[in-house]
Structure formats: C-alpha cells, structure tokens
Design a protein around this motif. Structure first.
Motif, PDB file in Angstrom:
ATOM      1  N   PRO A   1       0.838  -1.206   0.000  1.00 15.73           N
ATOM      2  CA  PRO A   1       0.000   0.000   0.000  1.00 15.73           C
ATOM      3  C   PRO A   1       0.875   1.258   0.000  1.00 15.73           C
ATOM      4  CG  PRO A   1      -0.034  -1.054   2.159  1.00 15.73           C
ATOM      5  CD  PRO A   1       0.738  -1.960   1.243  1.00 15.73           C
ATOM      6  N   PRO A   2       0.443   2.286  -0.732  1.00 12.78           N
ATOM      7  CA  PRO A   2       1.225   3.530  -0.754  1.00 12.78           C
ATOM      8  C   PRO A   2       1.080   4.300   0.545  1.00 12.78           C
ATOM      9  CG  PRO A   2      -0.799   3.811  -1.983  1.00 12.78           C
ATOM     10  CD  PRO A   2      -0.746   2.360  -1.574  1.00 12.78           C
ATOM     11  N   TYR A  29       7.241   8.218  -6.469  1.00 10.05           N
ATOM     12  CA  TYR A  29       5.852   8.279  -6.906  1.00 10.05           C
ATOM     13  C   TYR A  29       5.603   7.289  -8.045  1.00 10.05           C
ATOM     14  CZ  TYR A  29       6.803  10.572 -11.364  1.00 10.05           C
ATOM     15  OH  TYR A  29       7.223  10.826 -12.642  1.00 10.05           O
ATOM     16  N   VAL A  30       4.363   6.835  -8.131  1.00  7.02           N
ATOM     17  CA  VAL A  30       3.891   6.079  -9.289  1.00  7.02           C
ATOM     18  C   VAL A  30       2.599   6.757  -9.716  1.00  7.02           C
ATOM     19  CG1 VAL A  30       3.168   3.850 -10.211  1.00  7.02           C
ATOM     20  CG2 VAL A  30       4.916   3.930  -8.410  1.00  7.02           C
ATOM     21  N   ASN A  77       0.316   7.570  -6.537  1.00  6.74           N
ATOM     22  CA  ASN A  77       0.667   6.949  -5.260  1.00  6.74           C
ATOM     23  C   ASN A  77       2.023   7.443  -4.785  1.00  6.74           C
ATOM     24  OD1 ASN A  77      -1.652   5.408  -5.386  1.00  6.74           O
ATOM     25  ND2 ASN A  77      -0.619   3.525  -5.951  1.00  6.74           N
ATOM     26  N   ASN A  78       2.068   7.920  -3.542  1.00  8.51           N
ATOM     27  CA  ASN A  78       3.328   8.273  -2.887  1.00  8.51           C
ATOM     28  C   ASN A  78       3.826   7.068  -2.100  1.00  8.51           C
ATOM     29  OD1 ASN A  78       4.021  11.104  -3.300  1.00  8.51           O
ATOM     30  ND2 ASN A  78       2.073  11.546  -2.319  1.00  8.51           N
ATOM     31  N   TYR A  79       5.088   6.765  -2.237  1.00  7.72           N
ATOM     32  CA  TYR A  79       5.753   5.720  -1.460  1.00  7.72           C
ATOM     33  C   TYR A  79       6.984   6.323  -0.803  1.00  7.72           C
ATOM     34  CZ  TYR A  79       3.017   2.082  -3.792  1.00  7.72           C
ATOM     35  OH  TYR A  79       1.998   1.278  -4.248  1.00  7.72           O
ATOM     36  N   VAL A  80       7.474   5.668   0.228  1.00  5.83           N
ATOM     37  CA  VAL A  80       8.755   6.024   0.828  1.00  5.83           C
ATOM     38  C   VAL A  80       9.622   4.766   0.766  1.00  5.83           C
ATOM     39  CG1 VAL A  80       9.982   6.810   2.876  1.00  5.83           C
ATOM     40  CG2 VAL A  80       7.715   7.732   2.354  1.00  5.83           C
ATOM     41  N   LEU A  81      10.660   4.826  -0.061  1.00  3.58           N
ATOM     42  CA  LEU A  81      11.594   3.702  -0.170  1.00  3.58           C
ATOM     43  C   LEU A  81      12.571   3.777   0.995  1.00  3.58           C
ATOM     44  CD1 LEU A  81      12.415   3.937  -3.993  1.00  3.58           C
ATOM     45  CD2 LEU A  81      10.626   2.573  -2.881  1.00  3.58           C
TER      46      LEU A  81
END
Length: 111
Positions: free
Chosen positions: A54-55, A83-84, A69-73
C-alpha cells in the motif's frame, strides 16, 4: 569526469526550469527495490500494489485526472520519496524519485 558530468546535468536541469531534479545516486541506491525495478509503464494499480504494497498516500492528479501513489523507499536506513502516477484508466503513466506533488508541479510547468 563523472562528477563533472553530474554537475553539468544539475545545472542544465536548474536552467531548464525543472523544479525537482532526480538524483542519479537515488537510482543506484534504490535500483533493486520492486517499485523501481519491476514497475513498468501500463501496469495496473493492482499490479503495482502487489509489488510495492500500500502507498503512503494516494492523491488525485489534478493535471491529468488520474491518480498518483506516494511511497517512501527505505534501504539501509536511507529514505527516499518515490511516486507512481496512473492515467485515467488506472495504468502506470510515469514513476520517479520525487513525491506526487512535486511531479504534478513539474507537469504544470510543462503545460
């Protein structure tokens, strides 16, 4: 030579009006993360969530009408926004090392 090339690239990005520059070192650090390595243009949101989970947040793209979608790697304690972006059909349109909000700002500048 490599450092000189990066410096030239950074200056070119600044001069061209890009508000956010993607650092090539981010790709090297995070290149094996599933979102970076396996997400491709045209994939569905469900496929992306299967790979990346989940983002952090899901926002509407006010420029294209799709969603983002924002993600934090996180690799070895280093965190990086990623982002995607999805088109109106829910398919991957773009991805990269910045937030959805930064990406949308760049899109607005190109219009």
């Amino acid at each position: 030579m490599y450092k000189h090339s990066l410096a030239v690239l950074a200056v070119a990005a600044a001069v061209s009006g890009c508000s956010t520059f993607e650092n090539p070192a981010d790709y090297v650090t995070f290149r094996n993360e599933p979102l970076v390595k396996q997400v491709d243009h045209g994939m569905t949101q469900e496929q992306v969530r299967t790979l990346g989970g989940p983002p952090s947040s899901d926002v509407r793209n006010s420029v294209t009408g799709g969603t983002c979608n924002n993600y934090v790697l996180n690799v070895d304690g280093l965190e990086q926004p990623y982002y995607v972006d999805f088109d109106v059909n829910g398919r991957v349109d773009s991805k990269g090392f910045m937030t959805c909000e930064q990406h949308q700002g760049n899109q607005r500048k190109r219009l």
